[in-house]
Write a protein that holds these residues in place. Structure first.
Motif, mmCIF file in Angstrom:
data_model
loop_
_atom_site.group_PDB
_atom_site.id
_atom_site.type_symbol
_atom_site.label_atom_id
_atom_site.label_comp_id
_atom_site.label_asym_id
_atom_site.label_seq_id
_atom_site.Cartn_x
_atom_site.Cartn_y
_atom_site.Cartn_z
ATOM 1 N N THR A 166 0.834 -1.201 0.000
ATOM 2 C CA THR A 166 0.000 0.000 0.000
ATOM 3 C C THR A 166 0.874 1.259 0.000
ATOM 4 O OG1 THR A 166 -1.704 -1.184 1.251
ATOM 5 C CG2 THR A 166 -1.865 1.214 1.194
ATOM 6 N N ILE A 167 1.938 1.254 0.789
ATOM 7 C CA ILE A 167 2.871 2.375 0.799
ATOM 8 C C ILE A 167 3.579 2.490 -0.551
ATOM 9 C CG2 ILE A 167 4.966 3.312 1.866
ATOM 10 C CD1 ILE A 167 4.093 1.947 4.475
ATOM 11 N N ALA A 168 3.979 1.340 -1.094
ATOM 12 C CA ALA A 168 4.675 1.335 -2.386
ATOM 13 C C ALA A 168 3.781 1.911 -3.486
ATOM 14 C CB ALA A 168 5.112 -0.075 -2.742
ATOM 15 N N LEU A 169 2.506 1.515 -3.510
ATOM 16 C CA LEU A 169 1.591 2.058 -4.507
ATOM 17 C C LEU A 169 1.253 3.509 -4.212
ATOM 18 C CD1 LEU A 169 -0.880 -0.847 -5.378
ATOM 19 C CD2 LEU A 169 1.366 -0.295 -6.311
ATOM 20 N N GLY A 170 1.314 3.881 -2.931
ATOM 21 C CA GLY A 170 1.164 5.296 -2.603
ATOM 22 C C GLY A 170 2.260 6.125 -3.248
ATOM 23 N N MET A 171 3.468 5.589 -3.248
ATOM 24 C CA MET A 171 4.589 6.283 -3.899
ATOM 25 C C MET A 171 4.450 6.258 -5.414
ATOM 26 S SD MET A 171 7.961 5.138 -1.701
ATOM 27 C CE MET A 171 7.493 3.430 -1.350
ATOM 28 N N PHE A 172 4.298 5.038 -5.957
ATOM 29 C CA PHE A 172 4.359 4.879 -7.403
ATOM 30 C C PHE A 172 3.094 5.367 -8.100
ATOM 31 C CE2 PHE A 172 4.718 2.660 -11.456
ATOM 32 C CZ PHE A 172 6.063 2.805 -11.729
ATOM 33 N N HIS A 173 1.935 5.101 -7.503
ATOM 34 C CA HIS A 173 0.679 5.449 -8.153
ATOM 35 C C HIS A 173 0.147 6.814 -7.744
ATOM 36 C CE1 HIS A 173 -0.444 0.960 -9.067
ATOM 37 N NE2 HIS A 173 0.624 1.377 -9.706
ATOM 38 N N ARG A 174 0.298 7.208 -6.479
ATOM 39 C CA ARG A 174 -0.275 8.481 -6.033
ATOM 40 C C ARG A 174 0.734 9.624 -6.161
ATOM 41 N NH1 ARG A 174 -5.544 9.654 -5.089
ATOM 42 N NH2 ARG A 174 -5.866 8.104 -3.462
ATOM 43 N N VAL A 175 1.900 9.472 -5.530
ATOM 44 C CA VAL A 175 2.880 10.568 -5.521
ATOM 45 C C VAL A 175 3.382 10.864 -6.933
ATOM 46 C CG1 VAL A 175 5.139 11.303 -4.660
ATOM 47 C CG2 VAL A 175 3.564 10.082 -3.150
ATOM 48 N N ARG A 176 3.821 9.833 -7.627
ATOM 49 C CA ARG A 176 4.361 10.052 -8.960
ATOM 50 C C ARG A 176 3.294 10.521 -9.937
ATOM 51 N NH1 ARG A 176 9.138 5.506 -9.693
ATOM 52 N NH2 ARG A 176 9.153 6.311 -11.826
ATOM 53 N N SER A 177 2.092 9.943 -9.853
ATOM 54 C CA SER A 177 1.025 10.336 -10.778
ATOM 55 C C SER A 177 0.588 11.766 -10.548
ATOM 56 C CB SER A 177 -0.171 9.388 -10.637
ATOM 57 O OG SER A 177 0.180 8.077 -11.029
ATOM 58 N N MET A 178 0.438 12.175 -9.280
ATOM 59 C CA MET A 178 0.018 13.547 -9.008
ATOM 60 C C MET A 178 1.097 14.539 -9.410
ATOM 61 S SD MET A 178 -2.381 15.520 -8.078
ATOM 62 C CE MET A 178 -3.595 14.578 -7.156
ATOM 63 N N TYR B 147 10.555 10.903 -0.317
ATOM 64 C CA TYR B 147 9.671 10.179 -1.247
ATOM 65 C C TYR B 147 8.938 9.048 -0.520
ATOM 66 C CZ TYR B 147 8.547 7.197 -5.330
ATOM 67 O OH TYR B 147 7.925 6.418 -6.276
ATOM 68 N N VAL B 148 9.661 8.279 0.271
ATOM 69 C CA VAL B 148 9.050 7.164 1.011
ATOM 70 C C VAL B 148 8.070 7.683 2.060
ATOM 71 C CG1 VAL B 148 9.510 5.270 2.608
ATOM 72 C CG2 VAL B 148 10.978 5.591 0.606
ATOM 73 N N LEU B 149 8.456 8.722 2.782
ATOM 74 C CA LEU B 149 7.572 9.273 3.809
ATOM 75 C C LEU B 149 6.298 9.847 3.198
ATOM 76 C CD1 LEU B 149 10.104 10.961 6.252
ATOM 77 C CD2 LEU B 149 8.710 8.926 6.679
ATOM 78 N N ARG B 150 6.438 10.476 2.047
ATOM 79 C CA ARG B 150 5.253 11.004 1.376
ATOM 80 C C ARG B 150 4.341 9.860 0.925
ATOM 81 N NH1 ARG B 150 1.323 14.512 1.249
ATOM 82 N NH2 ARG B 150 0.534 14.927 -0.835
ATOM 83 N N GLY B 151 4.949 8.779 0.423
ATOM 84 C CA GLY B 151 4.163 7.612 0.034
ATOM 85 C C GLY B 151 3.423 7.023 1.212
ATOM 86 N N TRP B 152 4.113 6.949 2.360
ATOM 87 C CA TRP B 152 3.445 6.454 3.572
ATOM 88 C C TRP B 152 2.282 7.366 3.954
ATOM 89 C CZ3 TRP B 152 3.796 9.464 8.168
ATOM 90 C CH2 TRP B 152 3.077 8.928 9.236
ATOM 91 N N TRP B 153 2.490 8.663 3.891
ATOM 92 C CA TRP B 153 1.465 9.621 4.308
ATOM 93 C C TRP B 153 0.203 9.498 3.452
ATOM 94 C CZ3 TRP B 153 0.662 12.625 8.402
ATOM 95 C CH2 TRP B 153 -0.305 13.630 8.308
ATOM 96 N N VAL B 154 0.376 9.438 2.121
ATOM 97 C CA VAL B 154 -0.801 9.387 1.248
ATOM 98 C C VAL B 154 -1.423 7.995 1.230
ATOM 99 C CG1 VAL B 154 0.114 11.232 -0.215
ATOM 100 C CG2 VAL B 154 0.502 8.852 -0.867
ATOM 101 N N SER B 155 -0.703 6.978 1.692
ATOM 102 C CA SER B 155 -1.247 5.616 1.682
ATOM 103 C C SER B 155 -2.359 5.431 2.698
ATOM 104 C CB SER B 155 -0.134 4.602 1.968
ATOM 105 O OG SER B 155 0.281 4.667 3.327
ATOM 106 N N GLY B 156 -2.317 6.209 3.788
ATOM 107 C CA GLY B 156 -3.356 6.124 4.804
ATOM 108 C C GLY B 156 -3.260 4.927 5.721
ATOM 109 N N VAL B 157 -2.096 4.249 5.779
ATOM 110 C CA VAL B 157 -1.976 3.057 6.628
ATOM 111 C C VAL B 157 -1.626 3.409 8.069
ATOM 112 C CG1 VAL B 157 -1.405 1.493 4.739
ATOM 113 C CG2 VAL B 157 0.428 2.732 5.896
ATOM 114 N N GLY B 158 -1.355 4.672 8.341
ATOM 115 C CA GLY B 158 -1.170 5.121 9.714
ATOM 116 C C GLY B 158 0.122 4.664 10.368
ATOM 117 N N ALA B 159 0.115 4.728 11.705
ATOM 118 C CA ALA B 159 1.319 4.423 12.477
ATOM 119 C C ALA B 159 1.769 2.987 12.288
ATOM 120 C CB ALA B 159 1.072 4.710 13.954
ATOM 121 N N ARG B 160 0.811 2.057 12.146
ATOM 122 C CA ARG B 160 1.187 0.655 11.949
ATOM 123 C C ARG B 160 2.020 0.496 10.678
ATOM 124 N NH1 ARG B 160 -0.715 -4.470 13.407
ATOM 125 N NH2 ARG B 160 0.885 -5.932 12.671
#
Length: 403
Positions: A180-192, A349-362
């Motif tokens: 989910t974090i990886a797709l947050g980076m590749f699909h959300r961060v990069r696409s936006m 880049y990784v932290l931004r992917g984590w943030w937009v992924s919505g998976v939270g502290a876990r």
């Protein structure tokens, strides 16, 4: 110049491609942070054929058809078409019972998602019902606004669009949270970020939309394992960018078991490596000749290696640079600065992917598994791709089918 200065210069030259890739990701990270403007609703006039390419999906195809039947869009302006491609189970029957139009296809030589899509697109154009086709994978659920989002992009002049492709089961395991974090980076961060630059956001294979007009101009003759990337390159060479419909989502089920995940990652990474080899440098050369920002961005997207490889190269460069600084008594620091820039860029880049992924502290805690994940992916790269034929169906075992 001292010997250590020359060593520093040589190391800088070696680190420049790595720093360039990291800089590209940093740029997209910074652009992705800007809040997207709300998308106004469009006139409900576009007709869609929603295509589901399927191979032995009898267990889940009815759920996917039911989900698509419930989208917020007039029923007389949409059809659901399931392509039962080389199936040996009851996929076609289950899809018909759920209310879909079914195209059954048997071809021992031309097998795979690319051929299934080409068959459906040809049928859609021949029927003349729709203005555009939408592609949704068989293990997917979509948000109700999917067709409205695509209709808006088409009304604004787009001929190709991509919804956000996310994870349906992010909390199933540490593996799916990392995915989910990886797709947050590749699909959300990069696409936006790419959408902000006005270039192509890229095709993701699931949640794609194409007008009949562009399919006539650029036929979908893409049959590799990564047919989405292949077709996106063909679109860009004809001057068409893929627009990002960020407010709509398609959510795919990600596998939790290592064996199935391994097979899936080998196909994806192997396919992208093949596209990198075939199209990376030619795209960059053509971009510079034509002064095309669209092609230049696409060349960067293709040439930048997977994150695992980029991390390893940056870490290795940092270790070597630190050694040079220590041995030179602190006089050779340029390479160290370049490596530090790379590490900082990747961290953001990784932290931004984590943030937009919505998976939270876990999910943040699960990043502790990232080094193991990186080593695993490098092992897959060294091991090499499987023996499947070009574009042939290699179906990933669904979670419901696991013993």
């Amino acid at each position: 110049m001292t010997v250590w200065t020359w060593v520093d210069v040589a190391l800088c030259v070696g680190l420049l491609p790595v720093a360039g890739g990291c800089g590209y990701l940093l740029l997209l990270t910074l652009l992705s942070g800007r809040k997207a403007a709300p998308v106004p609703p469009s006139p409900v006039v576009r007709k869609f054929d929603v295509v589901i390419p399927s191979h032995n999906e009898e267990l889940g195809i009815a759920r996917t058809v039911a989900n698509l039947s419930a989208v917020d869009y007039p029923t007389h302006l949409r059809r659901i078409i399931v392509v039962a491609d080389n199936c040996s189970d009851a996929t076609a029957q289950k899809a018909r019972e759920a209310g879909a139009t079914v195209l059954e296809r048997q071809d021992a030589e031309k097998r795979g998602k690319g051929y299934a899509l080409a068959h459906a697109f040809e049928r859609s154009q021949k029927d003349g019902f729709a203005d555009a086709v939408v592609v949704v994978d068989a293990d997917t659920v979509v948000t109700p606004n999917l067709l409205h989002a695509f209709s808006r992009r088409l009304e604004d002049g787009a001929h190709a669009a991509q919804a956000h492709y996310g994870v349906m089961n992010p909390t199933a395991s540490w593996r799916t949270r990392l995915m989910t974090i990886a797709l947050g980076m590749f699909h959300r961060v990069r696409s936006m970020g790419r959408e902000r630059m006005g270039v192509s956001c890229g095709l993701r294979g699931n949640g794609m939309c194409f007008t009949h007009e562009v399919l006539k101009q650029v036929p979908h003759d893409a049959f590799s394992v990564v047919e989405d990337l292949e077709y996106g390159i063909r679109l860009a060479r004809k001057g068409h960018r893929v627009h990002y419909a960020w407010e709509a989502e398609v959510l795919g089920e990600m596998v939790t078991a290592e064996k199935q995940s391994r097979s899936q990652r080998q196909r994806w990474e192997g396919g992208r490596a093949q596209m990198r080899k075939l199209h990376g440098w030619p795209l960059l050369s053509d971009a510079l000749k034509q002064k095309s920002g669209l092609l230049f961005d696409l060349s960067m997207d293709v040439l930048v290696p997977p994150l695992s490889q980029l991390v390893l190269a940056t870490v290795a460069g940092s270790v070597l640079a630190a050694g040079v600084v220590w041995l030179s008594g602190g006089t050779a620091v340029a390479a160290s600065a370049l490596a530090s820039f790379g590490l900082m860029s990747l961290a953001l880049y990784v932290l931004r992917g984590w943030w937009v992924s919505g998976v939270g502290a876990r999910g943040l805690l699960d990043l502790a598994w990232a080094p193991i994940y990186v080593v695993w992916k490098v092992w897959l790269m060294v091991r090499g791709p499987g023996a499947e034929k070009r574009g042939e169906w290699v179906r990933t075992t669904r979670e419901a089918e696991r013993p």
